[in-house]
Design a protein around this motif. Sequence first.
Motif, PDB file in Angstrom:
ATOM      1  N   PRO A 125      44.265  10.000  63.589  1.00  0.00           N
ATOM      2  CA  PRO A 125      42.815   9.820  63.428  1.00  0.00           C
ATOM      3  C   PRO A 125      42.300   8.504  63.990  1.00  0.00           C
ATOM      4  CG  PRO A 125      43.950   9.431  61.345  1.00  0.00           C
ATOM      5  CD  PRO A 125      44.978   9.970  62.295  1.00  0.00           C
ATOM      6  N   GLU A 126      43.212   7.548  64.199  1.00  0.00           N
ATOM      7  CA  GLU A 126      42.785   6.249  64.732  1.00  0.00           C
ATOM      8  C   GLU A 126      42.332   6.326  66.184  1.00  0.00           C
ATOM      9  OE1 GLU A 126      47.355   6.374  65.116  1.00  0.00           O
ATOM     10  OE2 GLU A 126      45.756   7.166  63.825  1.00  0.00           O
ATOM     11  N   TRP A 127      42.666   7.425  66.876  1.00  0.00           N
ATOM     12  CA  TRP A 127      42.242   7.594  68.268  1.00  0.00           C
ATOM     13  C   TRP A 127      40.909   8.348  68.284  1.00  0.00           C
ATOM     14  CZ3 TRP A 127      44.465   4.944  72.058  1.00  0.00           C
ATOM     15  CH2 TRP A 127      45.734   4.392  71.790  1.00  0.00           C
ATOM     16  N   LYS A 128      39.860   7.579  68.276  1.00  0.00           N
ATOM     17  CA  LYS A 128      38.512   8.129  68.139  1.00  0.00           C
ATOM     18  C   LYS A 128      38.154   9.048  69.309  1.00  0.00           C
ATOM     19  CE  LYS A 128      33.800   6.634  67.067  1.00  0.00           C
ATOM     20  NZ  LYS A 128      32.915   5.466  66.813  1.00  0.00           N
ATOM     21  N   GLY A 129      37.652  10.234  68.977  1.00  0.00           N
ATOM     22  CA  GLY A 129      37.143  11.158  69.990  1.00  0.00           C
ATOM     23  C   GLY A 129      38.188  11.923  70.761  1.00  0.00           C
ATOM     24  N   LEU A 130      39.457  11.862  70.356  1.00  0.00           N
ATOM     25  CA  LEU A 130      40.528  12.520  71.110  1.00  0.00           C
ATOM     26  C   LEU A 130      40.273  14.028  71.241  1.00  0.00           C
ATOM     27  CD1 LEU A 130      43.313  12.397  72.468  1.00  0.00           C
ATOM     28  CD2 LEU A 130      44.343  12.639  70.188  1.00  0.00           C
ATOM     29  N   LYS A 131      40.273  14.520  72.492  1.00  0.00           N
ATOM     30  CA  LYS A 131      39.999  15.938  72.745  1.00  0.00           C
ATOM     31  C   LYS A 131      41.039  16.609  73.634  1.00  0.00           C
ATOM     32  CE  LYS A 131      34.959  15.720  72.327  1.00  0.00           C
ATOM     33  NZ  LYS A 131      33.665  15.863  73.059  1.00  0.00           N
ATOM     34  N   THR A 132      41.622  15.852  74.562  1.00  0.00           N
ATOM     35  CA  THR A 132      42.484  16.462  75.576  1.00  0.00           C
ATOM     36  C   THR A 132      43.758  15.651  75.753  1.00  0.00           C
ATOM     37  OG1 THR A 132      40.525  17.234  76.769  1.00  0.00           O
ATOM     38  CG2 THR A 132      42.600  17.271  77.971  1.00  0.00           C
ATOM     39  N   ILE A 133      44.863  16.340  75.973  1.00  0.00           N
ATOM     40  CA  ILE A 133      46.101  15.685  76.389  1.00  0.00           C
ATOM     41  C   ILE A 133      46.526  16.313  77.716  1.00  0.00           C
ATOM     42  CG2 ILE A 133      46.843  15.069  74.067  1.00  0.00           C
ATOM     43  CD1 ILE A 133      48.679  17.489  74.073  1.00  0.00           C
ATOM     44  N   GLY A 134      47.228  15.539  78.521  1.00  0.00           N
ATOM     45  CA  GLY A 134      47.620  16.040  79.839  1.00  0.00           C
ATOM     46  C   GLY A 134      48.907  15.409  80.329  1.00  0.00           C
TER      47      GLY A 134
END
Length: 394
Positions: free
Chosen positions: A267-276
């Motif tokens: 949760p500390e990674w704000k706005g995380l949506k995509t990994i690649g």
Amino acid sequence: RYYNWTKYSDCDLILSFAERVMGTGAFEQLFSELEDPRQSAKVAHLFTDILFLVVCASIAGAKGWEDIEDFGDLHFDWFREKGLFKNGLPVHDTIARVISRVDSEQFQRCFIGWMQSVADLSDGQLIAIDGKRLCGSYNREDRQSAIHMVNAFAAENNVVLGQIKTQSKSNEITAIPALLNLLDIKGCLISIDAMGCQTTIAEKIIESGGDYLLALKGNQKELHDAVRNELVGAINQEVICLEKHHGRGEARAYHVMDAASLVNRFPEWKGLKTIGVTLSYRQPKNGKESLEYRYYISSAALTKARFANAVRSHWAVENSLHWVLDVSMKEDDCQIYRGNAAEILSGARKLALNMLRAETTRKVSVPRKQKRAHGSTDYLEKVLAAGLVALNDI
């Protein structure tokens, strides 16, 4: 008002504005916040005249103080026609003394303010942030280490948007947020290598209205391992086409997926949506094969095509900026470290590079443009006009 300078690349249009642009008013406006570091009672040469000389000489390829003085001497009549240097040309020691005392923070604000007035950034455009060491800034007298410049580079426009100094590569972690504070990144995608993969930096980008694309390595081991486990095997299902470049076989593949499974765990990674993940394969003509995986996180909902383009565009900063500064503009050969001089001259070179690229009437390399600007004040005026035209009331 914002202008895309590519709209003003037509030779006749540039020349029609040249007379107004080449007045010192436009240049004084560019550096209006910059204070003269000298005592007023001891001033023989106007501060803006010296700055203008340094930028012009940088456009023409000057590497050091004597080069700047020589350029001014060779074109002294041209400067006098513009109303500059009424008390004669300053010697190189005077130029060095003045520039080394310039307030670097004020200079960076002027640089960034100018770029925000001329660079038309489209929604979603990539801004690559990367550091470069100024090898010639090593101070041999007190053994002070060479400085790093953290640069913001607009990949699509091919221009430097700003810079900030740090004393070591590790300090990029604190320098990057300071640079982001100065930039307008709303709607842009900000790419940074693994050094800048920090929660504070990601949060700063989101709060500023942008999106991040951050490379992952061992400095974020738990997140790196989680992303790798999510993507394991996926990249191997992509179609890989081997291509030949200069006798060397190269192949790349890309894969992205939604980061929903990781959001609650991190949760500390704000706005995380995509990994690649990217796969790079190389088969040298006479050497050992190599296979490398690189992992990324992003706050943008990236498609595979946009992810691939962003990754390639980030690493293009090495060829489009760092390589040009080193090879074409000989930045590492500039053995200057006095006061703030290395940082100011680095900024002057980037101003010069932006202006040289803005002048598009001649489709030639940066070194050829520099040589032409050194030999022809008419061409120098075209370069200055292309870079400064948006500062005038068009």
